[in-house]
Design an enzyme around this catalytic site. Structure first.
Site, PDB file in Angstrom:
ATOM      1  N   ASP A 186      -9.653  24.910   1.160  1.00  0.00           N
ATOM      2  CA  ASP A 186      -8.735  23.779   1.261  1.00  0.00           C
ATOM      3  C   ASP A 186      -7.926  23.718  -0.032  1.00  0.00           C
ATOM      4  OD1 ASP A 186      -8.204  21.264   3.062  1.00  0.00           O
ATOM      5  OD2 ASP A 186      -8.199  20.538   1.001  1.00  0.00           O
ATOM      6  N   GLU A 214      -5.121  22.789  -2.865  1.00  0.00           N
ATOM      7  CA  GLU A 214      -4.283  21.685  -3.321  1.00  0.00           C
ATOM      8  C   GLU A 214      -2.998  22.299  -3.852  1.00  0.00           C
ATOM      9  OE1 GLU A 214      -4.892  18.527  -2.753  1.00  0.00           O
ATOM     10  OE2 GLU A 214      -6.796  19.120  -1.849  1.00  0.00           O
ATOM     11  N   ALA A 215      -1.886  21.624  -3.621  1.00  0.00           N
ATOM     12  CA  ALA A 215      -0.589  22.177  -3.993  1.00  0.00           C
ATOM     13  C   ALA A 215       0.295  21.109  -4.621  1.00  0.00           C
ATOM     14  CB  ALA A 215       0.106  22.770  -2.766  1.00  0.00           C
ATOM     15  N   ASP A 219      -2.932  25.268   5.268  1.00  0.00           N
ATOM     16  CA  ASP A 219      -3.464  26.004   4.119  1.00  0.00           C
ATOM     17  C   ASP A 219      -3.043  27.462   4.128  1.00  0.00           C
ATOM     18  OD1 ASP A 219      -5.446  24.173   2.505  1.00  0.00           O
ATOM     19  OD2 ASP A 219      -5.732  23.705   4.619  1.00  0.00           O
ATOM     20  N   HIS A 279      -9.027  14.555  -1.806  1.00  0.00           N
ATOM     21  CA  HIS A 279      -7.918  15.382  -2.280  1.00  0.00           C
ATOM     22  C   HIS A 279      -8.291  16.273  -3.464  1.00  0.00           C
ATOM     23  CE1 HIS A 279      -5.418  13.318   0.573  1.00  0.00           C
ATOM     24  NE2 HIS A 279      -5.676  12.159   0.007  1.00  0.00           N
ATOM     25  N   ASP A 326     -13.030  18.392  -0.892  1.00  0.00           N
ATOM     26  CA  ASP A 326     -12.569  18.440   0.498  1.00  0.00           C
ATOM     27  C   ASP A 326     -13.238  19.595   1.238  1.00  0.00           C
ATOM     28  OD1 ASP A 326     -10.952  16.240   0.259  1.00  0.00           O
ATOM     29  OD2 ASP A 326      -9.057  17.330   0.262  1.00  0.00           O
TER      30      ASP A 326
END
Length: 345
Positions: free
Chosen positions: A131, A133-134, A231, A290, A295
């Site tokens: 998962d 994060e961006a 993703d 988040h 996550d």
């Protein structure tokens, strides 16, 4: 990354017809005394050996028995469902529809396992939950280029149903190295963390090396599992273009757990958010929402519960020439290839 995923165009779930995954058999009497008359197998049929590749013969009496018992389960109250689940030492948490599904699949496994034990070798040894994060801006404007800033992997052993290990590295973005306040508050990732991190190609190489050390694709079969389509089809796809890398072959197919959850528990798409899935299964979120690693761990908890409930999680999406496609549930289970670092463009 939870927030932007919600903007993914609405799609209907395809019918998947997932088969029940076998588990250990409970000793004792048949699950339902009321169904004794319909719980007798034809012993001659028990001795027959059929290939797993053959489609099930739904004319077999065992399927009528399962259908009759399903009808009985549908008439049970929530308290009756919980009492029966407790009797079989099964989890009693979750909403009524989840409890029904859990009990139905337990009984189905029992009857089909008596008839023909399923071969565990046909399933993945491991599931890699990812998962990302961006980078993001408030409102997720279309012109924003999302760059990966956290790369987590949770390694789930499908035999023990335990998280065996985790991988996590932060990533320094190239196009927009300065994180927005919205992104920092949402993910909990500070500017200092990404400033000190490696750029994506180096982080991807570390992830590939870690997966190889675990024997994935060589000693053990595995597949990737994500919370939605973004993703792989968006974040990783965009990041590879930004970093001038070919898209990695090991990430071209994956399990979208939202789609699997919706099809298995027969719920609409708006009930497949991470927080909602946990709630419906009677679980609380563990950790910081988040956070990519937290996550991923919570997604793995959902995967474990679904496997326990009889869902055979399997690849249902893939990326082909940059286009997101659905994978049919009739496609044979096949593990992902040995992870390799992709070439530069």
């Amino acid at each position: 990354m939870e927030a932007p995923k919600e903007n993914w165009p609405r799609r209907e779930f395809p019918a998947e017809g997932e088969e029940a995954k076998t588990g250990p058999r409970e000793a004792g009497s048949p699950p339902f005394q009321q169904c004794k008359q319909c719980c007798r197998l034809d012993r001659q049929e028990d001795s027959k050996k059929k290939s797993m590749s053959n489609p099930p013969d739904f004319s077999d009496p065992v399927y009528k028995e399962i259908s009759l018992t399903n009808g009985y389960i549908n008439r049970m109250s929530r308290d009756q469902l919980r009492a029966k689940l407790e009797e079989f030492k099964l989890d009693t948490r979750g909403v009524k529809d989840v409890l029904k599904k859990r009990l139905k699949n337990y009984y189905k496994k029992e009857k089909l396992m008596q008839k023909q034990p399923m071969n565990a070798d046909n399933y993945y040894d491991y599931i890699c939950v990812i998962d990302f994060e961006a980078t993001c801006e408030e409102g997720n404007q279309l012109e924003v280029t999302h760059e990966i800033i956290e790369f987590p992997i949770v390694l789930l052993n499908t035999r023990t149903l335990e998280i065996e290990d985790t991988f996590q590295k932060y990533v320094r973005p190239e196009i927009n190295p300065q994180l927005s306040d919205f992104c920092i508050n949402l993910t909990g990732i500070s500017q200092d963390l990404v400033d000190k991190a490696d750029e994506f190609p180096r982080v991807l190489q570390c992830a590939v090396d870690w997966m190889k050390q675990k024997g994935l694709g060589s000693k053990y079969s595995y597949c990737i599992l994500t919370d939605g389509s973004w993703d792989m089809s968006k974040f990783l796809n965009i990041q590879c273009r930004v970093s001038r890398l070919k898209y990695p072959s090991f990430a071209k197919k994956w399990i979208n757990i939202r789609k699997s959850y919706g099809n298995f528990y027969k719920v609409p798409r708006n009930q497949t958010k991470l927080s909602t899935m946990l709630q419906k299964l009677g679980m609380d979120y563990d950790g910081r929402p988040h956070s990519g690693l937290d996550d991923s761990k919570n997604i793995a908890r959902i995967a474990v519960r679904m496997l326990q409930d009889g869902c055979e999680l399997r690849v249902n999406e893939k990326l082909y020439d940059g286009v997101l496609l659905t994978v049919s549930s009739s496609t044979p289970i096949e593990g992902a290839p040995v992870p390799q670092m992709p070439r530069f463009r």
